[in-house]
Design a protein around this motif. Sequence first.
Motif, PDB file in Angstrom:
ATOM      1  N   ALA A  22      15.290 -14.321   5.348  1.00 49.59           N
ATOM      2  CA  ALA A  22      14.302 -14.616   5.567  1.00 49.59           C
ATOM      3  C   ALA A  22      14.117 -15.955   6.018  1.00 49.59           C
ATOM      4  CB  ALA A  22      13.451 -15.115   4.788  1.00 49.59           C
ATOM      5  N   ALA A  23      15.230 -17.312   5.899  1.00 49.88           N
ATOM      6  CA  ALA A  23      15.183 -18.521   7.209  1.00 49.88           C
ATOM      7  C   ALA A  23      15.563 -17.677   8.269  1.00 49.88           C
ATOM      8  CB  ALA A  23      16.260 -19.270   6.134  1.00 49.88           C
ATOM      9  N   MET A  24      16.227 -17.047   8.098  1.00 44.25           N
ATOM     10  CA  MET A  24      16.676 -16.613   9.458  1.00 44.25           C
ATOM     11  C   MET A  24      14.882 -15.673   9.932  1.00 44.25           C
ATOM     12  SD  MET A  24      18.244 -14.054  11.810  1.00 44.25           S
ATOM     13  CE  MET A  24      18.349 -13.151  11.591  1.00 44.25           C
TER      14      MET A  24
ATOM     15  N   ALA B 202       4.937 -16.276   8.300  1.00 48.04           N
ATOM     16  CA  ALA B 202       5.559 -16.690   7.204  1.00 48.04           C
ATOM     17  C   ALA B 202       5.879 -18.155   7.335  1.00 48.04           C
ATOM     18  CB  ALA B 202       4.826 -16.014   6.076  1.00 48.04           C
ATOM     19  N   LEU B 203       7.181 -18.022   7.011  1.00 40.08           N
ATOM     20  CA  LEU B 203       7.613 -19.135   7.024  1.00 40.08           C
ATOM     21  C   LEU B 203       7.780 -20.365   8.453  1.00 40.08           C
ATOM     22  CD1 LEU B 203      11.809 -16.917   5.638  1.00 40.08           C
ATOM     23  CD2 LEU B 203      10.729 -19.424   4.566  1.00 40.08           C
ATOM     24  N   LYS B 204       7.717 -20.222   9.001  1.00 43.83           N
ATOM     25  CA  LYS B 204       8.088 -21.092  10.282  1.00 43.83           C
ATOM     26  C   LYS B 204       7.594 -22.236  10.814  1.00 43.83           C
ATOM     27  CE  LYS B 204       4.975 -19.255  14.297  1.00 43.83           C
ATOM     28  NZ  LYS B 204       4.792 -20.852  14.654  1.00 43.83           N
ATOM     29  N   ASP B 205       6.386 -22.197   9.844  1.00 45.62           N
ATOM     30  CA  ASP B 205       5.725 -23.564   9.981  1.00 45.62           C
ATOM     31  C   ASP B 205       5.291 -24.549   8.557  1.00 45.62           C
ATOM     32  OD1 ASP B 205       4.760 -22.991  12.357  1.00 45.62           O
ATOM     33  OD2 ASP B 205       2.994 -22.163  11.920  1.00 45.62           O
ATOM     34  N   ILE B 206       6.469 -24.019   7.766  1.00 46.55           N
ATOM     35  CA  ILE B 206       6.553 -24.808   6.343  1.00 46.55           C
ATOM     36  C   ILE B 206       7.883 -25.563   6.330  1.00 46.55           C
ATOM     37  CG2 ILE B 206       7.764 -24.281   4.729  1.00 46.55           C
ATOM     38  CD1 ILE B 206       7.036 -21.316   3.767  1.00 46.55           C
TER      39      ILE B 206
ATOM     40  N   SER C  57       6.412 -10.825  10.721  1.00 47.01           N
ATOM     41  CA  SER C  57       5.604 -11.148   9.940  1.00 47.01           C
ATOM     42  C   SER C  57       5.798 -11.947   8.390  1.00 47.01           C
ATOM     43  CB  SER C  57       4.839  -9.750   8.694  1.00 47.01           C
ATOM     44  OG  SER C  57       5.550  -9.572   8.492  1.00 47.01           O
ATOM     45  N   ILE C  58       7.839 -11.376   7.832  1.00 46.02           N
ATOM     46  CA  ILE C  58       7.887 -13.093   7.042  1.00 46.02           C
ATOM     47  C   ILE C  58       7.946 -14.159   7.525  1.00 46.02           C
ATOM     48  CG2 ILE C  58       9.695 -13.862   5.147  1.00 46.02           C
ATOM     49  CD1 ILE C  58       9.941  -9.973   4.365  1.00 46.02           C
ATOM     50  N   ALA C  59       8.846 -13.294   8.905  1.00 41.56           N
ATOM     51  CA  ALA C  59       8.969 -14.992   9.793  1.00 41.56           C
ATOM     52  C   ALA C  59       8.201 -15.561  10.271  1.00 41.56           C
ATOM     53  CB  ALA C  59       9.977 -14.901  11.269  1.00 41.56           C
TER      54      ALA C  59
ATOM     55  N   GLN D 214       0.949  -5.958  12.066  1.00 38.85           N
ATOM     56  CA  GLN D 214       0.660  -6.431  12.983  1.00 38.85           C
ATOM     57  C   GLN D 214       2.270  -7.576  13.095  1.00 38.85           C
ATOM     58  OE1 GLN D 214      -0.312  -4.490  15.232  1.00 38.85           O
ATOM     59  NE2 GLN D 214      -1.035  -3.286  13.867  1.00 38.85           N
ATOM     60  N   ILE D 215       2.209  -7.903  14.559  1.00 42.16           N
ATOM     61  CA  ILE D 215       2.569  -9.016  14.147  1.00 42.16           C
ATOM     62  C   ILE D 215       2.261 -10.349  13.899  1.00 42.16           C
ATOM     63  CG2 ILE D 215       4.286 -10.430  16.287  1.00 42.16           C
ATOM     64  CD1 ILE D 215       5.559  -8.367  15.175  1.00 42.16           C
ATOM     65  N   GLY D 216       2.016 -11.546  12.951  1.00 47.02           N
ATOM     66  CA  GLY D 216       1.987 -12.105  12.530  1.00 47.02           C
ATOM     67  C   GLY D 216       1.799 -12.727  11.254  1.00 47.02           C
ATOM     68  N   ALA D 217       1.244 -13.120  10.823  1.00 41.41           N
ATOM     69  CA  ALA D 217       2.006 -13.733   9.106  1.00 41.41           C
ATOM     70  C   ALA D 217       1.634 -12.546   8.409  1.00 41.41           C
ATOM     71  CB  ALA D 217       1.640 -15.299   8.722  1.00 41.41           C
ATOM     72  N   ILE D 218       2.879 -12.635   7.352  1.00 44.69           N
ATOM     73  CA  ILE D 218       2.527 -11.630   6.320  1.00 44.69           C
ATOM     74  C   ILE D 218       1.128 -12.183   5.816  1.00 44.69           C
ATOM     75  CG2 ILE D 218       3.853 -11.982   4.723  1.00 44.69           C
ATOM     76  CD1 ILE D 218       4.764  -9.501   3.820  1.00 44.69           C
TER      77      ILE D 218
END
Length: 427
Positions: A39-41, A309-313, A305-307, A79-83
């Motif tokens: 997920a971090a990845m 959700a993570l990328k802006d934390i 989609s999980i990415a 779809q491509i976007g935050a889960i």
Amino acid sequence: MSDQPILRSARSHKLSTIARHGRLKHSNPVVTVVKFLAAAMAVVLVSGVSVAAIATLDVASSAQPGVHLANETNGPVPQIGAITGGVNLLIVGSDSRKGQDAAFGPDDSTGDLNDVTMLLHISQDHTNASVISFPRDMFVPIPACPDPSGGTFNSMSRQKINTTLTYGGLACTVLTVEKLTGLTIPFAAEVQFSGVMAMSTAVGGVPVCVAEEIQDEYTGTFLKPGMHTLEGVAALQFLRTRHGVGDGSDLTRINNQQVFMSALVRTIKSASTLSDPIKVYSLAKAVTANMKLSDSLNNVSVIASIAVALKDIDLNEVVFVQVPTGGTTGGVLPLQPDFKDLFTAVAADKALKLGGTTGRGATLDPSATAPPAPAATTDASAPPAPTASAGATPTPTPTDAATLSESATGQTAGELTCSVGRTLNNQ
């Protein structure tokens, strides 16, 4: 624990297979820091680079067959976007070396223990995340698990958590952690040695800080104090070292893993990684080719989609935690009520705040400097700062955060830490 010096014969590394209802085997811990990477990845999977570069046929075709979880239901592919909502994803590191890199030798294999077990939790509002590590030697009850070959394995009242992968596969490890924590875990991933090596290489190496010299003849890890950029086998062996860090226990090895993982997250989120399409592609390829994913996760769009959700934390809101434990003969046990309090907070979707230290296997980097405090305003026209008046109601403490007990050690991804090594003279 029967780690053997790397100069000894490959035969000395062999471990007997675990009996389904008999003696449990000793293992060579795979510190497959494995993966929060999944997920971090994920941060990389959809970074600022083209998602199309990740979802190419070549990447998709490298994916392995999925693993069906007991409580899993098939839903629409996002779809491509935050889960939507929060995420619970279990990441396990297998110590199996079958088909792995030649560095371990063609006959150097173990049964298949999950020597790394980590739970990634992303909050419902995607403002914070936690990566919770379970020590491999923690005794837990194992529920009845489906046999991948058909039928069901009987439940067991007390076994080490790292035997669940051998006992009933990835689905059994998920069921065990669900019973232990009270959480529902719809996503899971299993990673082997080759995955750690491939991912550390894909980002161009991971810079880690060593505060005190590491000497470990069992993994061939010898590092002087200072900064070291590790990739491939060197990164894997750094994660596997137990004798060379802290007090030589699996608990301080987890501290060492957290030093590596926090550095990895910072590397993945750095501009030099996110702006490099080749690195992004290589990371995506490393994940799909080296992970066994649950059916629910075995889709590039879901991972993406999980990415998102993570990328802006914020890095300071990504918390690495080792569960509270107490010692017992031959291993450790969950320390109550601290253990329960941790997962009550996770179930309530509260941001975790560490109350303990980094643990004995890590220390804050003494050369790291804190960001400068905001300069005081000198604008005479600026309104004065408000002051509390007598009898005024104080500002309430936020209720969306939970401060953990001192027994829960760890760090945030934003904290710069160093591994605390030990020399052969102290082993």
